[in-house]
Design an enzyme around this catalytic site. Structure first.
Site, PDB file in Angstrom:
ATOM      1  CG  ASP A 146      -2.087   0.908   1.099  1.00  0.00           C
ATOM      2  OD1 ASP A 146      -2.070   1.762   0.202  1.00  0.00           O
ATOM      3  OD2 ASP A 146      -3.027   0.787   1.891  1.00  0.00           O
ATOM      4  CG  ASP A 147      -0.077   4.648  -0.082  1.00  0.00           C
ATOM      5  OD1 ASP A 147      -0.845   4.218  -0.954  1.00  0.00           O
ATOM      6  OD2 ASP A 147      -0.437   5.450   0.805  1.00  0.00           O
ATOM      7  CG  ASP A 164      -2.064   0.841  -3.415  1.00  0.00           C
ATOM      8  OD1 ASP A 164      -0.913   1.289  -3.224  1.00  0.00           O
ATOM      9  OD2 ASP A 164      -2.989   1.025  -2.591  1.00  0.00           O
ATOM     10  CG  ASN A 165      -1.444   4.466  -4.589  1.00  0.00           C
ATOM     11  OD1 ASN A 165      -2.585   4.050  -4.387  1.00  0.00           O
ATOM     12  ND2 ASN A 165      -0.669   4.893  -3.605  1.00  0.00           N
ATOM     13  CB  CYS A 220      -6.084   2.921  -1.898  1.00  0.00           C
ATOM     14  SG  CYS A 220      -4.709   3.697  -1.023  1.00  0.00           S
TER      15      CYS A 220
END
Length: 486
Positions: free
Chosen positions: A38-39, A284-285, A78
């Protein structure tokens, strides 16, 4: 005496587990493990060139598999990004335009055919653990949600990727003729809701359940600490004490995530599953800092992608084909022998994972709609090897900032000190964007010299605008009307 008997029992179970024979299934298709961080920006991974951060187990996965150098999310938010990963459809096509939280309430269309549902139909056992963050559940249905001791005795895993991995043991050790698909989605390195003394959301550590909950356990996991002077400040951030402090916390959460990868791989090996398991690691990003997450500048969308094949022929291979997250669902379905020619806007890259001199993989498209419900700022992007075109459909509005990014120590320091420069950009340029941004990434990798109004690049601009418009038409993008009416 009771403690001695308990210890001997654990030792006996551990010995039995250690000598467990590898299971040979009639269904020889590979297991699939999709690890979604995540991130996690690619500038904070050892194998992508960061010599400071400690990610030895992610790096080892790359050394045993293939590291993609041109992998991109299609939206730097997300829920929308995860919806693309699990459908093979851009967010404007699957309906998840923004975050899934109750207050934002975005949700994919009921008619979307998702990766877990298609894999279940193809004969896979499907399970997920960790951050879900897509909706509705019936559309993104997994057969199992791994969470410990049963419905009436759930185990809280907090933010510990190691504890998450331990809870996957039952899936790996289950005797079944069917292969499994595991969606392993960590909270790390996303900011937690905790706030530091400086007023910034922190990348919180979770010390709970450090020894795991399976027979035999593992040695205690240790936190890895970084000092602000150690970190590498990426060009899109200001080199300030505030940014360095936050980056040090960010690094710590990534090293914690790395230990979760170590535990997951160890359990796959222990249960005899590793050699017949496809493992995909990605994010995700980009990183949770202004200038990366929620933007479609390079730090927000150019991400880590590591693919460890069940039986790699070229360990340590580096693949420079341009792929995006819309390609992931067709790729995994291809590995599962369940690829369909319909219901996807991406294409399988299974055949090129270890292929030299790939042709025909030289551009990707991106589509961002919203993040939080108040953050309307749709962007469409064509990213080629040299040039990149960003179409800011709501350019008349100031660029909106997510709450966690706005309250970050880094951004608040910029506001309080009155700085006019933010990394390589001015604050004004970051918040106020033109309709079109055209960059020559060969001469301007930090995307600060907009060539959209440069007469010398008029032909490039027109060519890329036409291709971007065609992409929107082909993917039934409702925002394509903006070309005509604005």
């Amino acid at each position: 005496m009771v403690r001695l008997l308990f210890a001997l029992t654990l030792l006996f179970l551990a010995v039995l587990t250690a000598f467990r024979p590898t299971t040979h299934r009639k269904d020889a298709r590979p297991n699939i493990v999709l690890i979604v961080a995540d991130d996690h920006g690619r500038e904070a991974v050892g194998c992508y060139g960061n010599s400071v951060i400690k990610t030895p187990h992610i790096d080892r996965l790359a050394a045993e598999g293939t590291r993609f150098t041109n992998a991109f999310c299609t939206t730097a938010s997300c829920s929308p990004s995860r919806s693309v990963l699990l459908t093979g459809l851009h967010n404007h096509a699957n309906g998840m335009y923004g975050l899934e939280h109750r207050e934002h309430h975005f949700s994919s269309f009921d008619t979307v055919r998702t990766l877990p549902v298609q894999l279940e139909k193809a004969g896979y056992r499907t399970a997920r653990i960790g951050k879900f963050h897509v909706a509705p559940e019936r559309t993104y249905h997994f057969q199992q949600v791994l969470k410990g001791g049963g419905v009436n005795d759930p185990v809280s895993i907090g933010r510990s990727p190691v504890s998450m991995a331990d809870l996957c043991y039952s899936l790996f050790s289950e005797s079944s003729e069917k292969p499994f698909f595991l969606y392993f989605a960590t909270d790390d390195p996303h900011r937690s809701n905790a706030v530091s003394a400086g007023g910034s959301p922190v990348f919180k550590s979770d010390q709970a359940n450090r020894f795991g909950n399976r027979p035999g356990g593992y040695p205690q996991v240790h936190d890895v600490f970084y000092q602000p002077f150690q970190v590498q400040v990426p060009p899109y951030l200001p080199d300030t004490r505030a940014a360095r402090m936050e980056l040090a916390q960010y690094y710590e959460s990534i090293s914690r995530l790395d230990q979760g990868v170590e535990r997951l791989v160890a359990l796959l090996k222990e249960t005899g599953q590793y050699d017949n398991t496809l493992i995909v690691y990605l994010s995700d990003n980009g990183a949770p800092f202004p200038g990366s997450k929620t933007t479609l500048y390079e730090p927000g969308m150019k991400l880590p992608l590591i693919v460890k094949l069940p039986k790699p022929q070229k360990p340590g291979f580096v693949q420079d084909a341009m792929v995006s997250w819309v390609d992931l669902t067709p790729t995994l379905l291809d590995f599962a022998g369940a690829l369909s020619d319909t219901h996807s806007q991406g294409r399988s890259f299974k055949a090129i994972v270890e292929q030299e001199k790939v042709t025909g993989w030289d551009e990707v498209y991106a589509s961002h709609s919203l993040h939080e419900v108040t953050m309307y700022y749709p962007m469409r992007v064509l990213r080629e090897r040299r040039y990149k075109l960003i179409f800011n459909l709501a350019h008349a509005l100031p660029f909106p900032m997510a709450l966690d990014l706005y309250h970050s120590f880094t951004w608040q320091d910029v506001r309080k000190t009155g700085r006019t420069q933010y990394g390589k950009r001015t604050v004004t340029a970051y918040l106020n964007r033109p309709r079109f941004e055209l960059y020559d990434l060969q001469t301007d990798p930090d995307e600060v010299r907009n060539l959209a109004n440069d007469p010398n690049h008029r032909a490039t601009l027109k060519r890329m605008q036409e291709k971007l418009k065609q992409f929107q038409q082909q993917t039934k993008d409702l925002w394509v009307s903006k070309w005509e009416f604005e």
